[in-house]
Scaffold this motif. Structure first.
Motif, PDB file in Angstrom:
ATOM      1  N   UNK A   1       0.439  -1.559   0.144  1.00  9.73           N
ATOM      2  CA  UNK A   1      -0.191  -0.030  -0.499  1.00  9.73           C
ATOM      3  C   UNK A   1       1.130   1.109   0.129  1.00  9.73           C
ATOM      4  N   UNK A   2       0.746   2.141  -0.695  1.00 14.57           N
ATOM      5  CA  UNK A   2       1.134   3.303  -1.049  1.00 14.57           C
ATOM      6  C   UNK A   2       0.155   4.766  -0.724  1.00 14.57           C
ATOM      7  N   UNK A   3       1.267   5.967  -0.092  1.00 14.79           N
ATOM      8  CA  UNK A   3      -0.028   6.818   0.339  1.00 14.79           C
ATOM      9  C   UNK A   3       0.481   7.930  -0.767  1.00 14.79           C
ATOM     10  N   UNK A   4      -0.188   7.928  -1.477  1.00 16.99           N
ATOM     11  CA  UNK A   4      -0.054   9.293  -2.746  1.00 16.99           C
ATOM     12  C   UNK A   4      -0.618  10.581  -2.776  1.00 16.99           C
ATOM     13  N   UNK A   5      -0.553  12.002  -2.763  1.00 13.93           N
ATOM     14  CA  UNK A   5      -0.865  13.092  -2.390  1.00 13.93           C
ATOM     15  C   UNK A   5      -1.336  14.313  -3.308  1.00 13.93           C
ATOM     16  N   UNK A   6      -2.348  14.875  -4.021  1.00 15.29           N
ATOM     17  CA  UNK A   6      -3.077  15.618  -4.783  1.00 15.29           C
ATOM     18  C   UNK A   6      -2.702  16.865  -4.056  1.00 15.29           C
ATOM     19  N   UNK A   7      -1.487  17.475  -4.504  1.00 15.67           N
ATOM     20  CA  UNK A   7      -1.701  19.423  -3.709  1.00 15.67           C
ATOM     21  C   UNK A   7      -2.232  20.194  -5.092  1.00 15.67           C
ATOM     22  N   UNK A   8      -2.874  21.415  -4.668  1.00 15.89           N
ATOM     23  CA  UNK A   8      -3.677  21.643  -5.796  1.00 15.89           C
ATOM     24  C   UNK A   8      -3.123  23.187  -5.207  1.00 15.89           C
ATOM     25  N   UNK A   9      -2.713  24.312  -5.609  1.00 15.88           N
ATOM     26  CA  UNK A   9      -1.911  25.426  -4.796  1.00 15.88           C
ATOM     27  C   UNK A   9      -3.138  26.236  -5.477  1.00 15.88           C
ATOM     28  N   UNK A  10      -4.133  26.281  -4.406  1.00 17.39           N
ATOM     29  CA  UNK A  10      -5.069  27.369  -4.424  1.00 17.39           C
ATOM     30  C   UNK A  10      -5.302  29.006  -4.078  1.00 17.39           C
ATOM     31  N   UNK A  11      -4.299  29.458  -3.700  1.00 18.34           N
ATOM     32  CA  UNK A  11      -4.317  30.578  -2.936  1.00 18.34           C
ATOM     33  C   UNK A  11      -3.510  31.268  -4.516  1.00 18.34           C
ATOM     34  N   UNK A  12      -3.296  30.761  -5.617  1.00 18.59           N
ATOM     35  CA  UNK A  12      -2.867  32.279  -6.513  1.00 18.59           C
ATOM     36  C   UNK A  12      -4.964  32.285  -7.729  1.00 18.59           C
ATOM     37  N   UNK A  13      -5.728  31.335  -7.592  1.00 15.19           N
ATOM     38  CA  UNK A  13      -6.728  31.684  -7.972  1.00 15.19           C
ATOM     39  C   UNK A  13      -7.994  32.005  -7.074  1.00 15.19           C
ATOM     40  N   UNK A  14      -8.022  31.773  -6.116  1.00 12.73           N
ATOM     41  CA  UNK A  14      -9.164  32.530  -5.575  1.00 12.73           C
ATOM     42  C   UNK A  14      -8.642  33.120  -4.960  1.00 12.73           C
ATOM     43  N   UNK A  15     -10.173  33.925  -4.034  1.00 15.24           N
ATOM     44  CA  UNK A  15      -9.874  35.356  -4.030  1.00 15.24           C
ATOM     45  C   UNK A  15      -8.684  35.682  -2.743  1.00 15.24           C
ATOM     46  N   UNK A  16      -8.035  36.706  -2.932  1.00 11.66           N
ATOM     47  CA  UNK A  16      -6.646  36.921  -1.777  1.00 11.66           C
ATOM     48  C   UNK A  16      -7.843  38.187  -0.955  1.00 11.66           C
ATOM     49  N   UNK A  17      -6.694  38.969  -0.080  1.00 12.47           N
ATOM     50  CA  UNK A  17      -7.598  38.655   1.146  1.00 12.47           C
ATOM     51  C   UNK A  17      -7.699  40.604   0.585  1.00 12.47           C
ATOM     52  N   UNK A  18      -7.550  41.594  -0.336  1.00 15.31           N
ATOM     53  CA  UNK A  18      -7.885  42.493  -1.030  1.00 15.31           C
ATOM     54  C   UNK A  18      -8.676  42.224  -1.149  1.00 15.31           C
ATOM     55  N   UNK A  19      -9.037  41.223  -2.271  1.00 15.84           N
ATOM     56  CA  UNK A  19     -10.766  40.916  -2.722  1.00 15.84           C
ATOM     57  C   UNK A  19     -11.672  41.233  -1.755  1.00 15.84           C
ATOM     58  N   UNK A  20     -11.451  40.170  -0.594  1.00 20.03           N
ATOM     59  CA  UNK A  20     -12.278  39.901   0.175  1.00 20.03           C
ATOM     60  C   UNK A  20     -12.517  40.643   1.419  1.00 20.03           C
ATOM     61  N   UNK A  21     -11.427  41.934   1.373  1.00 18.96           N
ATOM     62  CA  UNK A  21     -11.972  43.045   1.854  1.00 18.96           C
ATOM     63  C   UNK A  21     -13.057  44.048   1.149  1.00 18.96           C
ATOM     64  N   UNK A  22     -12.360  44.005  -0.382  1.00 19.42           N
ATOM     65  CA  UNK A  22     -13.016  45.367  -1.025  1.00 19.42           C
ATOM     66  C   UNK A  22     -14.331  44.301  -1.010  1.00 19.42           C
TER      67      UNK A  22
END
Length: 411
Positions: free
Chosen positions: A119-140
């Motif tokens: 048995x082997x554990x594999x990891x799917x990792x997606x860097x979502x920080x660049x496509x989701x709303x950032x702090x400025x967008x949320x504040x706006x």
């Protein structure tokens, strides 16, 4: 600025506090719900992608596959970036989103698959920080939502204020009319549309005012009639005493003196009743000085001698008091008379100052009557009524040893 404690003011203030609380509450809920929705969407998308890429690639026994700039598949825990591997242990399996301190966000799916080595554990990792709303967008976005909320809040506040004034207007009008007509007990009328509760309250208030007006009228008539009926026989008695004083012997003159004193007390009592029955008194000022105090004590010289009472008086300084001289004298006379009658062979002290009057005795104390004294306590009741009329405070307290202290607070 004074707080508006009217009915309308309380309604508006309650709405403002509640509305501001809801505005802040929904702002916090919106912010956290936005983050939660983004995270759950990323995790669901990652699960769909994992099924697709599991069929497309042989994911057993590999190191790392870079699918696109966002998605990377890691075949071993040791290949994960250090910042990410620090967030969970090697045995963890599942899907979640990690928010790293440096504003990086990763959606991670860890699942076990069968491989040649076990048995082997594999990891799917997606860097979502660049496509989701950032702090400025949320504040706006949140600022826009807050602005819309404040706009609606102000519109609702204007409506609530107008409604509150309409609801509280009759109550405020009733309160103002009651305050303006303290001495006039005529019925109060309120214009405009009135709620049923206000109509019922107005009807009850007018009914009570009518009863008070009738009671005051009866009291004034009673006092006037009784005073008149008392004055007539007192005048006759005074005339007869004058005749007896001219022709009587020593024994007769002694009794004439006692009767004259009683007649004077009755006249003073009658005048006091008449003054108390008046709804409003003319503005008078009594000058409290040594001469006035001595004159008041002189009225009790015979009683002091008969009861063998030692009386001392202390006047801090001469002062003036806004009161009718007759009523002020009635207060002092009744307090002194009560103290002297209750202190046979004892001591009575009277202290006067611009702030208070204290009459202290070492007599029988509260709850007991001295031997031979047949009074009914009306003198203290008169003192209390006079104090109520002028806003003074009257209290009668027992002394620690014996006797009692009568106090009138003038301020």
């Amino acid at each position: 600025m004074a707080k508006d404690n009217t009915t309308a003011g309380i309604i508006v203030r309650t709405y403002m506090v509640g509305a501001l609380f809801l505005l802040v509450f929904y702002g916090v809920i919106f912010y956290n719900l936005t983050l939660y929705t983004e995270d759950r969407n990323s995790e669901k998308r990652l699960q769909l992608l994992s099924e697709y890429y599991s069929e497309k690639y042989d994911l057993a026994d590999f190191d790392t596959i870079q699918i696109d700039p966002l998605l990377t598949i890691y075949g071993d825990y040791s290949n994960l970036p250090d910042t990410l591997s620090a967030q969970f242990s090697e045995s963890w399996v599942g899907a979640t989103t990690f928010h790293i301190d440096n504003d990086e966000e990763y959606s991670v799916l860890a699942q076990r698959i069968a491989s040649a080595s076990g048995n082997q554990t594999i990891y799917f990792v997606e860097a979502i920080g660049s496509v989701e709303l950032d702090q400025v967008d949320i504040i706006l976005f949140q600022s826009m939502l807050t602005g819309a909320g404040i706009f609606l809040f102000l519109i609702a506040a204007a409506y609530i204020t107008r409604s509150a004034r309409k609801i509280g207007g009759p109550i405020s009008s009733l309160s103002n009319q009651l305050e303006a007509s303290e001495s006039d007990f005529s019925p109060i009328n309120l214009s405009g549309h009135l709620p049923d509760e206000t109509k019922q309250m107005l009807s009850s208030v007018n009914a009570y005012r009518a009863r008070i007006k009738r009671a005051l009228h009866r009291e004034q008539l009673f006092t006037r009639y009784i005073s008149h009926e008392l004055r007539t026989p007192l005048t006759v008695i005074k005339g007869s005493l004058s005749v007896l004083r001219k022709s009587g012997n020593d024994k007769t003159l002694k009794h004439v003196g006692l009767m004259s004193t009683s007649v004077a007390e009755m006249e003073e009592l009658t005048q006091t009743f008449l003054l108390l029955a008046r709804e409003k008194l003319d503005r008078d000022v009594v000058a409290v000085d040594e001469q006035l105090v001595d004159r008041l004590l002189e009225n009790f010289s015979g009683l002091i001698q008969r009861n063998e009472v030692h009386v001392t008086r202390v006047l801090s300084a001469p002062f003036s008091l806004d009161a009718h001289p007759q009523l002020f004298s009635a207060v002092i006379n009744n307090l002194l008379k009560n103290a002297i009658n209750c202190s046979l062979g004892g001591k009575v002290s009277i202290f006067l100052s611009p702030e208070r009057i204290d009459v202290i005795d070492n007599g029988v104390g509260l709850g007991e009557k001295p031997r031979g004294y047949e009074g009914f306590g009306i003198g203290l009741k008169i003192v209390n009524d006079i104090c109520d009329k002028y806003g003074w405070m009257f209290k009668l307290e027992p002394n620690p040893s014996r006797g009692c202290t009568a106090t009138v607070l003038l301020k």
